[in-house]
Design a protein around this motif. Structure first.
Motif, PDB file in Angstrom:
ATOM      1  N   ARG A 126       0.823  -1.211   0.000  1.00 55.20           N
ATOM      2  CA  ARG A 126       0.000   0.000   0.000  1.00 55.20           C
ATOM      3  C   ARG A 126       0.860   1.264   0.000  1.00 55.20           C
ATOM      4  O   ARG A 126       0.603   2.206  -0.759  1.00 55.20           O
ATOM      5  CB  ARG A 126      -0.929  -0.008   1.216  1.00 55.20           C
ATOM      6  CG  ARG A 126      -2.076  -1.016   1.113  1.00 55.20           C
ATOM      7  CD  ARG A 126      -2.810  -1.143   2.444  1.00 55.20           C
ATOM      8  NE  ARG A 126      -3.384   0.124   2.889  1.00 55.20           N
ATOM      9  CZ  ARG A 126      -4.623   0.543   2.631  1.00 55.20           C
ATOM     10  NH1 ARG A 126      -5.439  -0.231   1.918  1.00 55.20           N
ATOM     11  NH2 ARG A 126      -5.066   1.699   3.081  1.00 55.20           N
ATOM     12  N   SER A 147      -6.182  -0.062   9.263  1.00 59.07           N
ATOM     13  CA  SER A 147      -7.185   0.927   9.667  1.00 59.07           C
ATOM     14  C   SER A 147      -7.474   0.937  11.166  1.00 59.07           C
ATOM     15  O   SER A 147      -8.373   1.634  11.614  1.00 59.07           O
ATOM     16  CB  SER A 147      -8.495   0.682   8.909  1.00 59.07           C
ATOM     17  OG  SER A 147      -9.072  -0.556   9.269  1.00 59.07           O
ATOM     18  N   PRO A 177      -4.404   4.359   7.021  1.00 55.74           N
ATOM     19  CA  PRO A 177      -5.788   4.108   6.593  1.00 55.74           C
ATOM     20  C   PRO A 177      -6.131   4.648   5.202  1.00 55.74           C
ATOM     21  O   PRO A 177      -7.058   4.138   4.566  1.00 55.74           O
ATOM     22  CB  PRO A 177      -6.627   4.827   7.659  1.00 55.74           C
ATOM     23  CG  PRO A 177      -5.731   4.937   8.842  1.00 55.74           C
ATOM     24  CD  PRO A 177      -4.368   5.141   8.265  1.00 55.74           C
ATOM     25  N   THR A 178      -5.405   5.651   4.737  1.00 53.97           N
ATOM     26  CA  THR A 178      -5.711   6.219   3.421  1.00 53.97           C
ATOM     27  C   THR A 178      -5.368   5.227   2.312  1.00 53.97           C
ATOM     28  O   THR A 178      -4.283   4.642   2.302  1.00 53.97           O
ATOM     29  CB  THR A 178      -4.927   7.524   3.199  1.00 53.97           C
ATOM     30  OG1 THR A 178      -5.369   8.495   4.147  1.00 53.97           O
ATOM     31  CG2 THR A 178      -5.165   8.074   1.796  1.00 53.97           C
ATOM     32  N   ALA A 179      -6.292   5.036   1.397  1.00 53.56           N
ATOM     33  CA  ALA A 179      -6.079   4.072   0.312  1.00 53.56           C
ATOM     34  C   ALA A 179      -5.037   4.578  -0.678  1.00 53.56           C
ATOM     35  O   ALA A 179      -4.906   5.787  -0.899  1.00 53.56           O
ATOM     36  CB  ALA A 179      -7.388   3.828  -0.419  1.00 53.56           C
ATOM     37  N   THR A 184      -7.555  -0.989  -5.335  1.00 57.38           N
ATOM     38  CA  THR A 184      -7.078  -1.625  -4.108  1.00 57.38           C
ATOM     39  C   THR A 184      -8.123  -2.581  -3.550  1.00 57.38           C
ATOM     40  O   THR A 184      -9.282  -2.206  -3.362  1.00 57.38           O
ATOM     41  CB  THR A 184      -6.747  -0.554  -3.049  1.00 57.38           C
ATOM     42  OG1 THR A 184      -5.733   0.326  -3.563  1.00 57.38           O
ATOM     43  CG2 THR A 184      -6.266  -1.187  -1.765  1.00 57.38           C
ATOM     44  N   SER A 186      -8.822  -5.322  -0.369  1.00 54.36           N
ATOM     45  CA  SER A 186      -8.415  -5.880   0.916  1.00 54.36           C
ATOM     46  C   SER A 186      -9.178  -7.173   1.147  1.00 54.36           C
ATOM     47  O   SER A 186     -10.402  -7.169   1.274  1.00 54.36           O
ATOM     48  CB  SER A 186      -8.701  -4.895   2.056  1.00 54.36           C
ATOM     49  OG  SER A 186      -8.427  -5.496   3.311  1.00 54.36           O
ATOM     50  N   SER A 200      -8.780  -4.426   8.905  1.00 54.51           N
ATOM     51  CA  SER A 200      -8.423  -4.688   7.502  1.00 54.51           C
ATOM     52  C   SER A 200      -9.457  -4.138   6.531  1.00 54.51           C
ATOM     53  O   SER A 200      -9.419  -4.451   5.342  1.00 54.51           O
ATOM     54  CB  SER A 200      -8.263  -6.197   7.265  1.00 54.51           C
ATOM     55  OG  SER A 200      -7.173  -6.721   7.989  1.00 54.51           O
ATOM     56  N   GLN A 202     -11.059  -1.297   4.312  1.00 53.92           N
ATOM     57  CA  GLN A 202     -10.777  -0.021   3.677  1.00 53.92           C
ATOM     58  C   GLN A 202     -12.036   0.837   3.677  1.00 53.92           C
ATOM     59  O   GLN A 202     -13.065   0.451   3.121  1.00 53.92           O
ATOM     60  CB  GLN A 202     -10.291  -0.218   2.237  1.00 53.92           C
ATOM     61  CG  GLN A 202     -10.047   1.064   1.476  1.00 53.92           C
ATOM     62  CD  GLN A 202      -8.956   1.909   2.111  1.00 53.92           C
ATOM     63  OE1 GLN A 202      -7.814   1.463   2.233  1.00 53.92           O
ATOM     64  NE2 GLN A 202      -9.295   3.108   2.548  1.00 53.92           N
ATOM     65  N   CYS A 205     -13.163   5.965  -0.038  1.00 52.60           N
ATOM     66  CA  CYS A 205     -12.155   7.006  -0.272  1.00 52.60           C
ATOM     67  C   CYS A 205     -12.616   7.927  -1.399  1.00 52.60           C
ATOM     68  O   CYS A 205     -12.864   7.469  -2.516  1.00 52.60           O
ATOM     69  CB  CYS A 205     -10.822   6.350  -0.622  1.00 52.60           C
ATOM     70  SG  CYS A 205      -9.485   7.493  -0.951  1.00 52.60           S
ATOM     71  N   THR A 211     -11.830   1.012  -4.616  1.00 50.38           N
ATOM     72  CA  THR A 211     -11.372   0.234  -3.474  1.00 50.38           C
ATOM     73  C   THR A 211     -12.485  -0.717  -3.052  1.00 50.38           C
ATOM     74  O   THR A 211     -13.667  -0.453  -3.297  1.00 50.38           O
ATOM     75  CB  THR A 211     -10.998   1.129  -2.282  1.00 50.38           C
ATOM     76  OG1 THR A 211     -12.178   1.768  -1.782  1.00 50.38           O
ATOM     77  CG2 THR A 211      -9.974   2.174  -2.671  1.00 50.38           C
ATOM     78  N   ASN A 213     -13.476  -4.311  -0.158  1.00 44.82           N
ATOM     79  CA  ASN A 213     -13.145  -5.302   0.856  1.00 44.82           C
ATOM     80  C   ASN A 213     -13.831  -6.610   0.464  1.00 44.82           C
ATOM     81  O   ASN A 213     -15.018  -6.612   0.148  1.00 44.82           O
ATOM     82  CB  ASN A 213     -13.643  -4.849   2.224  1.00 44.82           C
ATOM     83  CG  ASN A 213     -13.083  -3.493   2.626  1.00 44.82           C
ATOM     84  OD1 ASN A 213     -11.872  -3.326   2.733  1.00 44.82           O
ATOM     85  ND2 ASN A 213     -13.968  -2.519   2.843  1.00 44.82           N
TER      86      ASN A 213
END
Length: 264
Positions: A126, A147, A177-179, A184, A186, A200, A202, A205, A211, A213
């Motif tokens: 990251r 995060s 924490p910023t993507a 991205t 996770s 974990s 995200q 953003c 992004t 999860n």
């Protein structure tokens, strides 16, 4: 690496309890489950040959990611380990060497590089993507804590022991924490016995809508050996560059294998 600006303290999520830690013993069975899962795994989209670097977790080496790298190599990607031995934290020269590897790999291939990181290796992926967005195509993390507070894991003492650094001071140096400014993903598990799963996740953003999860059933130690996690990694790497779409849980089987990450 990009330094963090002044920010609010990270939310603390209690580290996994003793029961979840005990469930980490199932990791070897996750690797063995690859065999009966192979017919399905072999149907993953074929890769386009772009370079992929895989970073191991804390106190692990490239040997730990060998099964995953072999699978991705079989799909047609140009796979590399991080080539720095055991990951004992960002000691002197570690991040600089990783940065140079990303740059040289991208320049040699003429293509942006995808970065896959397991646990602490995902933090490297990251942060490298934040610093080298022109060289990074996508980031995929496996059970990476970014995060929550440093005590949202059961590994923070091991980190301080192996790295010789204060983790509380370390996390202040970066805006974890910023993507990254690239697609991205996770991958996490609610039965992770090392990292509190909310750590974990995200958060949405504004600067990067690409992004997501993705939840799987896995142990922390087994995340990089787990066939469902492998499928997600393969699916995400196969996306056409510049045409990102979120992971789709298609059909009843996938909806069972991959739970709804938005559920309470």
């Amino acid at each position: 690496m990009a330094k963090a600006s002044k920010k609010a303290p990270p939310e603390h999520h209690p580290a996994p309890n003793a029961w979840l830690m005990a469930l980490e013993l199932r990791a070897p069975w996750e690797l063995w489950s690859v065999l009966p899962s192979w017919p399905a795994l072999a149907k993953a989209p074929v890769g386009d040959g772009h370079p992929v670097i895989v970073f191991p977790g804390l106190s692990a080496s490239d040997g730990s990611t060998l099964p995953l790298r072999a699978y991705l190599n079989n799909l047609g990607y140009d796979i590399s380990g991080w080539n720095q031995g055991y990951n004992f934290g960002p000691r002197a020269g570690v991040l600089e060497t990783a940065k140079r590897q990303v740059q040289e790999t991208a320049e040699a291939s003429g293509e942006a590089v995808s970065l896959v990181g397991w646990s602490l290796g995902g933090v490297y992926a990251r942060e490298l993507a934040k610093e080298l967005p022109q060289h990074v195509r996508s980031v995929i993390t496996l059970g990476t804590p970014f995060s929550g507070s440093h005590k949202s894991t059961n590994a923070w003492r091991l980190y301080e022991l192996t790295s010789g650094r204060s983790i509380a001071q370390e996390v202040e140096n970066f805006d974890l924490p910023t993507a990254p400014p690239v697609p991205t993903t996770s991958i996490y598990s609610r039965t992770d016995g090392v990292v509190a799963w909310p750590a974990s996740l995200q958060a949405p953003c504004k600067n990067n809508p690409h992004t997501e999860n993705v939840e799987v059933f896995a142990s922390h130690i087994g995340l990089g050996l787990n066939p469902s996690a492998w499928w997600v990694v393969a699916d995400r790497l196969a996306q056409t560059h510049g045409a990102w779409k979120p992971f789709e849980r298609e059909g009843r089987l996938q909806q069972w294998v991959f739970p709804d990450p938005t559920r309470p």
